[in-house]
Design an enzyme around this catalytic site. Structure first.
Site: not given
Ligand code: SDX
Length: 429
Positions: A306, A363
Site C-alpha cells: 500500500h 483487497d
Molecule cells: C487500494 O491509496 C489507497 O488508499 C488505495 C486503497 C483505497 O482504499 O482507496 O487502499 C485501495 O487500491 C489498495 C491497493 C490494491 N492494489 C493491490 O493490491 C495491487 C498490489 N499492490 C501493489 O501494486 C502496490 O503495493 C501498490 C500499487 C498498492 C502501491 O504501490 P507503490 O506505493 O507505488 O509501491 P511500489 O509499487 O513502488 O512498491 C515498492 C516496492 C517495489 O519493490 P522495489 O522496486 O523497491 O524492489 O514494493 C514492491 C515493489 O516491487 N511491491 C510488491 C507489491 N507491492 C509492492 N512486490 C510484490 N507484490 C506486491 N503486491
C-alpha cells in the site's frame, strides 16, 4: 508559524510549514514558481499533498483509519452504512431527524428511470459490470436534470448525493440480472440499504430472496470499510474532474473508471483470480512468494502492499477477523481463505516483504467475504465503488465548499525536442 528555507543559486526562499490537527506537517509551496520560476517534480505524487481535508485521517505507519475522527473499527461494528455515508458527507453522525430525512431520500431515489433500462439492452451479458456502472452513472445527468446542475451552490447537492448513493446499487443489481438473463428486480421501500441491494440481486420470480441478518451485516461492514480513504487514486480523480466544474455524476463516473484498475480497486477481483489460479495449478506458497519477489515475473501478490499503510491495513484486519467469525458460525468452507492465510503468513516472514513493509491491504480478504455473500467475482470492484461512493461525494463537496474553487492543473518538466521546423515529405529521413 514554522518556516522552511529553500536556498538555490544565491536565492533564499522561506515557505510556511502547515500542521494538521493530527500533527502532520507540509511545506506550503504555493508561491514557489512565482518566486523561483521552478516547480517540484514528484512522479506518482508520493510526497505531494493535493489539498487539506477534514474527512478521513490515515496514520499509515500505525495502521490507523478514522472517518471524521471516529475509528474505523467502531463504525464497522456499530454503525449502519447510511449513517457512515451521512457522517462522511455532512461531518457528523445524523441525529434522528437527519437520519429519517436521509433514509427517506435514499428510498425515494432508489429506482432508476424506466427509459434507462433500455441501456442494458445495448450491453452484451458478458459486459464487465464496471463498464456498465460508469456508463449508467454518467447517464444519470441526462435523466435527473431536475437536480443536476454545474452550479454547485444551487442547493441540489443533497438530492444528487442521495440519488447517486441509492441508485448506484440499483444499477449494480440490474447489471447482474442482465448478465444472468433474469428480469431485474425493483427495489423495495421497506428494506434498508444493504438488504435492498441483496434483494434486487438475488430475488427472482421463482426463487424468493431469503433475508439473512448476518449476511446483510457482513455486506454493510464491507461497504463501511470501503467508504472513504482520503486522497487515493480514484477519489483524487473525482476531485480533479470536479475542479473543472463538471457535474457530480460526471466526476463520480471518472472516479469509477480510475477505481477499476488492478493496482487499485480492481485488485479485489485479481486477488480471487490469483488464489483460484494457485489452487487450480497447485502452485506452492513458496513458489508464489518467489515469483512475487522476482522482477522478471509477471506474478504480483495482489492484495498486498500500500502507498500509505506501512503496517497492517486496519480494514484487512477487520475483514480477516470477520471472515473467521462468520465462516465458523455457518461452518462455511472456502479453500481460498486457507491459501490467503498461508500466503500472508509466508509473506510476513519474508525479508523482501518485511524490508518493504508490505502487508495485506483491504483487497486481500474482501473478495473472500463477497464470495460467501454470493457476489460474482467480476462485481467485486462494483461493490468497492458502491462502498466508496459516499467518500467520493464527500471529497467532491469539500472541494466545492472551499472558496475559491481552483481548477486542478499540474505542471511538468518538458524533455522533448528543442525548437525545430516542419519538413516537406521529400526532406524527411
Ligand atoms: C487500494 O491509496 C489507497 O488508499 C488505495 C486503497 C483505497 O482504499 O482507496 O487502499 C485501495 O487500491 C489498495 C491497493 C490494491 N492494489 C493491490 O493490491 C495491487 C498490489 N499492490 C501493489 O501494486 C502496490 O503495493 C501498490 C500499487 C498498492 C502501491 O504501490 P507503490 O506505493 O507505488 O509501491 P511500489 O509499487 O513502488 O512498491 C515498492 C516496492 C517495489 O519493490 P522495489 O522496486 O523497491 O524492489 O514494493 C514492491 C515493489 O516491487 N511491491 C510488491 C507489491 N507491492 C509492492 N512486490 C510484490 N507484490 C506486491 N503486491
Amino acid at each position: 508559524m514554522e518556516k522552511a528555507q529553500l536556498t538555490f543559486n544565491g536565492m533564499n526562499l522561506e515557505m510556511p510549514i502547515i500542521e494538521g490537527t493530527e500533527g502532520e506537517k507540509a511545506i506550503d509551496i504555493s508561491k514557489l514558481r512565482q518566486e523561483t520560476n521552478m516547480i517540484t517534480l514528484d512522479v506518482g505524487y508520493q510526497n505531494t499533498g493535493s489539498c487539506m481535508s477534514s474527512i478521513t485521517f490515515i496514520d499509515g505507519d500505525n495502521g490507523i483509519l478514522r472517518y471524521r475522527g471516529i475509528p474505523i473499527d467502531e463504525l464497522a461494528e456499530k454503525a449502519s452504512f447510511s449513517e457512515v455515508a451521512y457522517l462522511l458527507i455532512y461531518g457528523n453522525l445524523p441525529n434522528k431527524e437527519e437520519q429519517q430525512l436521509f433514509s427517506s431520500r435514499l428510498t425515494q431515489n432508489s429506482m432508476i428511470h424506466e427509459e434507462m433500462l433500455r441501456f442494458f439492452d445495448g450491453f452484451p451479458p458478458t459486459a464487465h459490470p464496471m463498464a456498465i456502472l460508469g456508463t449508467m452513472v454518467n447517464s444519470m445527468s441526462v435523466y435527473y436534470t431536475d437536480y443536476y446542475t454545474e452550479d454547485f451552490q444551487a442547493g441540489t447537492f443533497d438530492l444528487m448525493a442521495a440519488s447517486l448513493i441509492s441508485r448506484i446499487r440499483t444499477i449494480a443489481a440490474y447489471s447482474y440480472k442482465h448478465s444472468i438473463g433474469e428480469p431485474h428486480v425493483y427495489p423495495k421501500r421497506d428494506l434498508k440499504y444493504a438488504s435492498n441491494f441483496l434483494y434486487m440481486m438475488f430475488d427472482s420470480p421463482v426463487n424468493p430472496y431469503v433475508p439473512d441478518p448476518d449476511i446483510e451485516r457482513a455486506l454493510s461492514t464491507l461497504l463501511i470499510l470501503h467508504a472513504d480513504h482520503e486522497q487515493n487514486c480514484s477519489t483524487s480523480t473525482v476531485r480533479l474532474v470536479g475542479s473543472s466544474m463538471a457535474n457530480l455524476y460526471a466526476s463520480i463516473c471518472a472516479g469509477i473508471c480510475a477505481l477499476w484498475g488492478p493496482l487499485h480497486g480492481g485488485a479485489n477481483q485479481k486477488v480471487i483470480e490469483m488464489l483460484e489460479g494457485i489452487k487450480q495449478d497447485n502452485i506452492t506458497i513458496q513458489q508464489c512468494i518467489s515469483s512475487a519477489k522476482d522482477k522478471g515475473s509477471k506474478f504480483r501478490l495482489f492484495g498486498f502492499g500500500h502507498r500509505v499503510y506501512k503496517n497492517y491495513d486496519p480494514r484487512a484486519k477487520i475483514l480477516k477477523e470477520y471472515c473467521e467469525k462468520i465462516f465458523k458460525k455457518y461452518n462455511y468452507q472456502d479453500p481460498l481463505i486457507n491459501i490467503a492465510m498461508e500466503l500472508e503468513e509466508a509473506a510476513l516472514k519474508d525479508e523482501f516483504f518485511i524490508e518493504r513493509k508490505l502487508y495485506p491491504n483491504v483487497d486481500f480478504y474482501s473478495g473472500i467475504l463477497y464470495r460467501m455473500i454470493g457476489i460474482p467475482t467480476d462485481m467485486f470492484t462494483v461493490m468497492f465503488a458502491i462502498g466508496r461512493l459516499p467518500g467520493m461525494i464527500a471529497q467532491w463537496k469539500e472541494m466545492h465548499d472551499a472558496v475559491p474553487l481552483k481548477i486542478g492543473r499540474p505542471r511538468q518538466i518538458y524533455t522533448g525536442s528543442n525548437l525545430r521546423h516542419y519538413l516537406p515529405m521529400d526532406e524527411r529521413k
